[in-house]
Scaffold this active site. Structure first.
Site, PDB file in Angstrom:
ATOM      1  N   ARG A 107       1.516  21.366 -34.011  1.00 61.91           N
ATOM      2  CA  ARG A 107       1.116  20.649 -34.811  1.00 61.91           C
ATOM      3  C   ARG A 107      -0.246  20.548 -34.136  1.00 61.91           C
ATOM      4  NH1 ARG A 107       4.936  17.954 -39.027  1.00 61.91           N
ATOM      5  NH2 ARG A 107       2.904  18.079 -39.992  1.00 61.91           N
ATOM      6  N   LYS A 108      -0.164  19.998 -33.179  1.00 58.72           N
ATOM      7  CA  LYS A 108      -1.407  18.672 -32.899  1.00 58.72           C
ATOM      8  C   LYS A 108      -2.728  19.140 -32.660  1.00 58.72           C
ATOM      9  CE  LYS A 108       2.215  16.426 -32.245  1.00 58.72           C
ATOM     10  NZ  LYS A 108       2.917  15.640 -33.437  1.00 58.72           N
TER      11      LYS A 108
END
Length: 377
Positions: free
Chosen positions: A178-179
């Site tokens: 998700r980064k």
């Protein structure tokens, strides 16, 4: 529509092939390249890759020599491992409420929570927005309190023009999918202090403390490392680091795209008076790992109904994050009540993380915004 997705192409494939062809797949040359790129981007002397940001936070508490009897201040609204890192070493996390305009720790409440047992502050740069580091350091430095920057969401984030992860004593980054930059799972510790880097380097590698004294026995193929510390195996593999090297080559573009999308969301949502947009703090340095809105009326049921409407339209969302003091482990161990940290509880109940990802189109954003506007009126 996914809430996010990684940006992979032939660059990752080429470097993975190079790594596999080399036959060196554990921590090695690619890990060193990845670490140099992180250090250069964030303006630090040392960057040390590890298995996750959870591992990075654990290594940070070990490096600062925290332990039983020590207190570690943690914002009450954050991912749970910001607090777990204190528990891992036997220290006590002390929660502090947040500023709802930024979702980051409230400096006034932080100062009120300081005791003679406070040994560290976890400054979380939540959702990619820098915490108020000037105020945090002004509280910490005169008292000799360590500052751990939880920069899990904040690769590329700046605070007043300065990269995060280089402002406190030690920084911790995540490369979860998700980064903005991902290695699948992975993390890194950053610091300008040689002593902290040395401890992290040892603790991530089983506690290795280098070669033995050659005056006792000459070095040769029989020589093995010394182990004067109790450590862990928290090393990043070169396979993951090869992906990380490719990802770092795209970072500036990915950050520029996320910032453009984040600011466009704010423009498109400007007419919706039922929500609060993320406009507080040093928004110029915001990396928009997540774009998080909050409903004004504080109604969890209404927030949930909007999320359900978005889900029915095929749009994935999530709450912002946890109010950690409400989670079973901390609530039960320390007898915490939701009303002790009302802003954190309110943020958990009324936030929505909207989709933001590489190559998101204007049409994608307009569809998300139209759905929110229709569902929240």
């Amino acid at each position: 529509m996914n809430i996010t997705e990684p940006s992979f192409d032939e660059a990752e494939i080429a470097l993975l092939r190079e790594c596999l062809d080399s036959k060196w797949v554990t921590q090695g040359p690619f890990t060193e390249r990845f670490e140099r790129l992180i250090a250069e981007k964030h303006g630090v002397k040392h960057a040390l890759a590890c298995t996750s940001c959870t591992a990075a936070l654990h290594l940070a508490t070990l490096a600062l020599k925290l332990g039983p009897g020590d207190e570690v201040i943690v914002p009450a609204f954050t991912w749970v491992t910001s607090a777990h890192s204190a528990e891992y070493v036997g220290a006590k996390p002390v929660f502090v409420d947040i500023d709802l305009s930024t979702f980051n720790i409230d400096p006034e409440r932080l100062e009120a929570a300081i005791t003679p047992r406070t040994k560290a502050i976890v400054a979380v740069h939540l959702f990619g927005l820098a915490a108020p580091m000037d105020e945090i350091k002004a509280i910490a430095e005169p008292r000799g309190i360590g500052v751990i920057e939880d920069a899990a969401c904040a690769i590329g984030t700046t605070y007043k023009g300065r990269p995060v992860g280089a402002i406190g004593d030690i920084g911790c980054f995540s490369f979860h999918p998700r980064k903005a930059v991902t290695t699948g799972e992975g993390g890194a510790v950053t610091t300008n202090r040689d002593d902290l880097a040395e401890r992290v380097r040892s603790q991530r590698n089983h506690g290795s403390t280098g070669a033995p004294d050659a005056s006792i026995e000459p070095h040769g193929p029989w020589t093995m490392a010394t182990f004067d510390n109790l450590g862990f195996n928290l090393r990043l593999s070169d396979i993951q680091a090869a992906v990380g090297v490719a990802q770092m080559g795209k970072l500036d573009r990915l950050l520029s795209e996320r910032r453009r999308l984040g600011h466009r969301y704010s423009e498109l949502l400007a007419g919706n008076n039922s929500i609060v947009r993320p406009l507080g703090g040093d928004v110029d340095g915001h990396a928009f790992q997540s774009y998080v809105i909050r409903f004004v009326d504080g109604d969890r049921a209404r927030r949930n109904a909007v999320m359900a409407t978005l889900a029915a339209a095929g749009i994935q969302t999530r709450p912002g994050t946890h109010a950690v003091h409400r989670l079973g482990y901390y609530k039960n161990k320390y007898g915490l009540r939701p009303e002790q940290f009302p802003n954190a509880a309110l943020a958990e109940d009324t936030t929505i993380t909207l989709p933001i990802f590489p190559n998101m189109t204007e049409e994608d954003q307009r569809r998300v915004v139209d759905c929110i506007n229709q569902a929240s009126t």
